[in-house]
Every structure is written in structure tokens, then in C-alpha cells.
Design an enzyme around this catalytic site. Structure first.
Site, PDB file in Angstrom:
ATOM      1  N   CYS A  35      11.331  35.273  34.945  1.00  0.00           N
ATOM      2  CA  CYS A  35      11.335  34.968  36.376  1.00  0.00           C
ATOM      3  C   CYS A  35      11.220  36.266  37.171  1.00  0.00           C
ATOM      4  O   CYS A  35      10.340  37.073  36.927  1.00  0.00           O
ATOM      5  CB  CYS A  35      12.580  34.144  36.718  1.00  0.00           C
ATOM      6  SG  CYS A  35      12.648  33.548  38.416  1.00  0.00           S
ATOM      7  N   LEU A  36      12.111  36.504  38.117  1.00  0.00           N
ATOM      8  CA  LEU A  36      12.059  37.723  38.917  1.00  0.00           C
ATOM      9  C   LEU A  36      12.203  38.962  38.050  1.00  0.00           C
ATOM     10  O   LEU A  36      11.629  40.012  38.340  1.00  0.00           O
ATOM     11  CB  LEU A  36      13.160  37.678  39.982  1.00  0.00           C
ATOM     12  CG  LEU A  36      13.267  38.849  40.952  1.00  0.00           C
ATOM     13  CD1 LEU A  36      11.937  39.123  41.625  1.00  0.00           C
ATOM     14  CD2 LEU A  36      14.344  38.564  41.993  1.00  0.00           C
TER      15      LEU A  36
END
Length: 582
Positions: A320-321
Site C-alpha cells: 500500500c502506501l
């Protein structure tokens, strides 16, 4: 044991200008910021002017297209006529939209409820076509109007009202109203849990039931702890694996229960595994930057891994991030001639944000100005504020259907490890979050070559590593077509996987999990890059877990097995202290 230098790099403190002597007058801008922070309590952190401007844009174009707008009066009459034909049995029922579970119970197909369902479906069709009708609207405003209309229609659906919902009516009759009493008890329990520490589920205790893979914290600094996991095989891959999780939630989404822990599985596959556990920031870390996460996080972790494992290169994997940040770090390392990485794995991680899905609805200049005022007052974005935005993307499933199930039918799903992790939220530092939203999400600086590390921009095209990228079919946070755009930004050998499931369940897809499948295809170095839909049509699905394919891919990028490296000097047992911060 090997001592790792403990890089206690201080996070820059919140900077406030020195106050001049004498009484200070609060400025008008400060008062406005306080107003916006107060408003956010009632708007879920969303700017009221963003929705207002979208409505004014729609209204202005609708008024300037009077004949097209008037046509909707005729369409409304046609819908009423169609409903009458359905009621008389002379026209077939409208099917439920795909994925709409509001009216799935058989009771909704009985009279008179089936007529209510048909009225709802026809009414929703009419409303949605109305807000999409005027030509010339700003595309962003059109999306916001459509989204807000959908939210309103979901809210007023008869399925949400106990006297209109046949499931609730039947349950109330059968239990003498006990379902409503139990539902109210569930509501009170959820309210109490929201006010207290999130990670207090006795069924999923940190370090015992979840985040329980044995290991040691071998590095701690102001932003993260680095965990080294205890080997379980006599020989291991020559190259260690460093996992960079998102700091939106706690790292142990990748170390849930022993049966579905990716970290435990990797260790069992003969991998030396390290994982970053991010600190849960408070107001004192308001000025922490996105580059702090790169330098004090990823780069400090890489230095520690090589101090423990020697000069072996590292397989880096970001989720993800954390994957977006890892791509930035890899691009900066390639620019600067840093060759510490052996490969790059990106799990549900975006590098181009032009098609970032419905989250784009919340990313406008006006919205970010409002959010900046909210975070300026707090110093961070709270887990509840962030979670509310994610819930609104799937309000039918995550808000209204859950409310019916828990509070009107009086049921409660048995707790599981993923639910416990999801309740264990984190905060986001104000400055970092604004840099991420403006620089990456709004302006797409990374994909377009404007994102700077140090005093120079970085380019994803500079990365010359084998890449393994995973998208998930039902991802509302990092839509797979957005993840797929990495094909257009880098011409290294890229293995792309599209797996069943959503943003979390698609990644936590352990071998043996039923009904899992994935598609996988290699785009060779300098090879042809198909479009996402072409790629999907040309790539056959495979049953099972993509983890096994990733394990084979890692093995192909690795040298001969070696004896496990010594453990770094232990500061604490895994999962460490930072994961316990609330």
C-alpha cells in the site's frame, strides 16, 4: 548477536514562531481554522464547500439546459407507468444490481415488499441519471454529485428502516423484540470501543494470537522499530527480505494469525525476514515529512539489515502506501547509484494516481485546504477520520448493511484477526499526510517526474530491478488498473499479478485458502506493455494462492542458500513497543 547502530534521528518538532511580548490577538485566519476543525466533527472531515460547489455546478448547467432537464419529468411519468405494469404482472421485475445485497433475503421477493424494491430501483435509476445529465460540468464535480447522490439514496433505502425491512419485522416477531434490545447493546458496546484503546480484543492478543511470529527488535529510532524474525530452516536465501508496510494501519496485517501470516510463511520458506513497525504519531510529530519516512524508515532499515546480514543485496517488499514510499526510495537509490536492492515487490501500491478510484472524490484543492485546517488544529489525522472516508466508499456494505445486521437484527459476527487488526488504527502526521495528498494524489508528481528527494527529482524509469507487482480485483483503495500503470513508468522485467479479493483479503491470501485465484504474467525487459483490460483478457486465471508464485519468483532472483545470519542485538521481543501505541 550483531550490534546495529541505533540511529535515534529526532523527528523535527512542531515549529511555532516566537511570540512577541504583550497580549496576542487571534487572527481571522486562526478563527477560520478553528471553525473548520469544529465543522469536521459533523462532516467526517469533508469540506462542506466542496459539495456545495459541485451542486452549484450541476444546478447551473441543469438550468442552462431547460429542455433536457424538463425531459426528466416525462421520464418520471414513464417510471411510474413501468412500476404499475410490474405491479399488474405485465412486465418483468428489474434485477438487482450486481453486488447489491440489500434485498437479497427471500422475504423481499414477497408481496408487498417486492413492489417496494422495484420502486426503489426505478427511483434510484432516475435520480442517478438526473445528476449525470447536464453536459459541460467539471468531471470532478460530476463525480462528487454522483457519489453524494449515491450516499443519500443508500441512507434513505427502506432496507434501513425497521418497519419497512421484512427481515427485521420477522426477527422482531420471532424474538418478541429481543433482537432490538441486543442490537442496542451492540451499539453501546461499539460506542464504548470507539472511545477506548482499539487493540483490546481478548481473542487476538498482540504477540500471542496475532503479530506472534518469533523475532527481535534490532533497531529503534524516532519513527520505527525494525524486527528481525527468528529463522526456522537450516539454510536460508542469501538475500534477506525487508517488508515495508503502510503506516496507515499497524504492520501486522502481514503477520496475523499463524495460519495466514505472510511473514511466518516467508520464514518457513527459508527467508531471512525483516519488517518495519511504524510508530503511531501524536501531535508532537505534526511536522514529520514524507521524506522522513523514507530516510529514517526505509534507508535506516536497509543499513541495519546489511549491518546484520553483510553485503548481500535485499529483496524489498512494500504494501500500500509503504509500497509507494518504497518505489520512491528505489528511484532515489537508482539515481544516486545505490545498489543495495536485489528486487522490488509492490503489493497493492500505486505509483500513478490519475485513476486512483473513488478516493479521488475527497482530493481537491478545496478539500485539502479544509483538511489542512483540521489537521493543523490536531497535528494529525485520526484513525476515525481516516476510517470514515474508507467506509463511505462502500457505505452499503460497511455502514448500512452492518447497521442492519448488528443493531436491528441484533447479531454480531464472530471476531476474527482481520477485524481485530482493522480496529487497531493509527494516526497520520499532518505535514506528511498533506505532502502525500498534494504531491502524489492531487498533482501526481511521482509519475510525472516532479517528485523530489533531496534537491533533485526522481524517476521511476531509473529503477533497473526485477519487479513483482500485485493488484487485487476488488480494491477500492488502490484500484488494480491504477497499480497496473507501473507498466507505463518503468521498462524493467515486471511480473504483474491480479489476485481475487480486495485491498486486504487479496493480499492476505495464504496457501490453502478456499476460492482463491490469481492471474500472472511477465512483461520482459523492454517488452510490449498491453492495456489493463487487454492484459486481463489475455491472462488465464490460476487457482490457489499467489504467495507460492511469489516464493518461486524470489527464489529465481536469489543466489544459493546460506546458513542463517546471526540475530542482531535484541532491544525487545517482537512485536516490540511501537505496535502497542494507541
Amino acid at each position: 548477536m550483531i550490534d546495529v547502530p541505533q540511529t535515534v534521528v529526532p523527528i523535527r518538532a512542531a515549529t511555532q514562531p516566537a511570540a512577541p511580548p504583550g497580549p496576542q490577538r487571534t487572527s481571522a485566519a486562526d478563527l477560520d481554522r478553528l471553525l473548520h476543525a469544529w465543522q469536521s466533527r459533523f462532516t467526517g472531515g469533508h469540506s462542506p464547500s466542496t459539495a456545495s460547489l459541485a451542486f452549484l455546478d450541476w444546478a447551473a448547467h441543469a438550468l442552462n439546459a431547460p429542455f433536457e432537464t424538463a425531459e426528466f419529468g416525462r421520464t418520471a411519468v414513464e417510471h411510474w407507468q413501468r412500476l404499475a405494469r410490474i405491479a399488474l404482472g405485465t412486465e418483468a421485475l428489474l434485477p438487482l444490481p450486481e453486488g447489491d445485497r440489500r434485498f437479497a433475503d427471500p422475504a423481499w421477493s414477497q408481496h408487498p415488499y417486492k413492489l417496494v424494491v422495484q420502486a426503489v430501483l426505478l427511483g434510484e435509476q432516475w435520480c442517478e441519471s438526473l445528476v449525470q445529465s447536464p453536459d459541460g460540468m467539471d468531471p470532478g464535480n460530476r463525480r462528487i454529485m454522483g457519489f453524494n447522490t449515491r450516499q443519500f439514496l443508500d441512507m434513505v433505502s427502506p432496507s434501513n428502516w425497521p418497519w419497512f425491512n421484512p427481515e427485521v419485522v420477522a426477527a422482531t416477531r420471532a424474538t418478541g423484540g429481543r433482537n432490538l434490545i441486543e442490537g442496542f447493546s451492540n451499539l453501546l458496546a461499539d460506542k464504548a470501543a470507539a472511545r477506548g484503546p482499539a487493540q483490546d480484543d481478548p481473542h487476538f492478543r498482540l504477540g500471542i494470537d496475532v503479530a506472534a511470529t518469533p523475532g527481535k527488535v534490532v533497531l529503534r529510532n524516532a519513527l520505527m522499530e525494525l524486527i528481525q524474525y527468528t529463522p526456522t530452516t537450516p539454510m536460508v536465501g542469501a538475500e534477506p527480505v525487508l517488508i515495508v508496510p503502510a503506516w496507515i494501519m499497524k504492520y501486522y496485517i502481514l503477520d496475523l494469525s499463524p495460519g495466514n501470516s505472510m511473514i511466518r510463511w516467508l520464514v518457513g520458506q527459508g527467508r531471512t525476514v525483516f519488517a518495519i513497525s511504524w510508530r503511531n504519531p501524536d501531535a508532537s510529530m505534526r511536522d514529520t515529512t514524507l521524506d522522513d519516512y523514507r530516510s529514517i524508515g526505509i534507508m535506516a532499515a536497509l543499513d541495519a539489515v546489511q549491518a546484520i546480514c553483510g553485503p548481500a543485496k535485499v529483496h524489498a517488499a512494500g504494501y500500500c502506501l509503504g509500497g509507494t514510499l518504497l518505489a520512491i526510495a528505489a528511484a532515489a537509490m537508482a539515481r544516486d547509484g545505490d545498489a543495495q536492492l536485489a528486487s522490488l515487490t509492490l503489493l497493492a501500491a500505486q505509483t500513478d494516481f490519475t485513476e486512483a478510484g473513488e478516493l479521488q472524490l475527497f482530493i481537491t484543492d478545496d478539500q485539502l485546504d479544509f483538511l489542512g485546517d483540521v489537521m493543523g488544529a490536531q497535528g494529525f489525522l485520526s484513525a476515525n477520520q481516516m476510517g470514515g472516508a474508507f467506509q463511505m466508499l462502500r457505505a452499503n456494505d460497511l455502514v448500512w448493511s452492518r447497521g442492519i445486521h448488528d443493531y436491528l437484527l441484533g447479531k454480531h459476527d464472530a471476531p476474527n484477526d482481520l477485524m481485530a487488526w482493522n480496529a487497531d488504527g493509527t494516526r497520520l502526521p499532518a505535514r506528511m499526510h498533506m505532502e502525500y495528498l498534494r504531491g502524489l494524489f492531487l498533482h501526481n508528481d511521482l509519475a510525472e517526474g516532479r517528485f523530489r528527494v533531496g534537491d533533485r527529482p526522481v524517476a521511476l524509469a531509473d529503477i533497473r530491478l526485477p519487479i513483482f507487482a500485485v493488484g487485487t480485483e476488488r480494491d477500492h483503495i488502490a484500484p488494480w488498473r491504477s497499480v497496473f500503470k507501473l507498466h507505463l513508468l518503468n521498462d524493467s522485467a515486471l511480473t504483474f499479478v491480479l489476485t481475487s479479493g480486495g485491498h486486504n483479503a487479496g493480499i492476505v491470501s495464504e496457501p490453502g485458502h478456499p476460492r482463491r485465484s490469481f492471474r500472472m504474467r511477465l512483461r520482459a525487459h523492454d517488452g510490449r506493455s498491453p492495456g489493463p483490460d487487454e492484459w486481463r483478457a489475455e491472462t488465464a486465471p490460476q487457482d490457489g494462492s499467489w504467495w507460492l508464485a511469489w516464493g518461486d519468483w524470489l527464489a529465481a532472483q536469489s543466489g544459493p542458500p546460506v546458513a542463517p545470519p546471526a540475530m542482531g542485538a535484541a532491544l525487545a521481543d517482537a512485536p516490540g513497543a511501537y505496535v502497542r501505541e494507541h
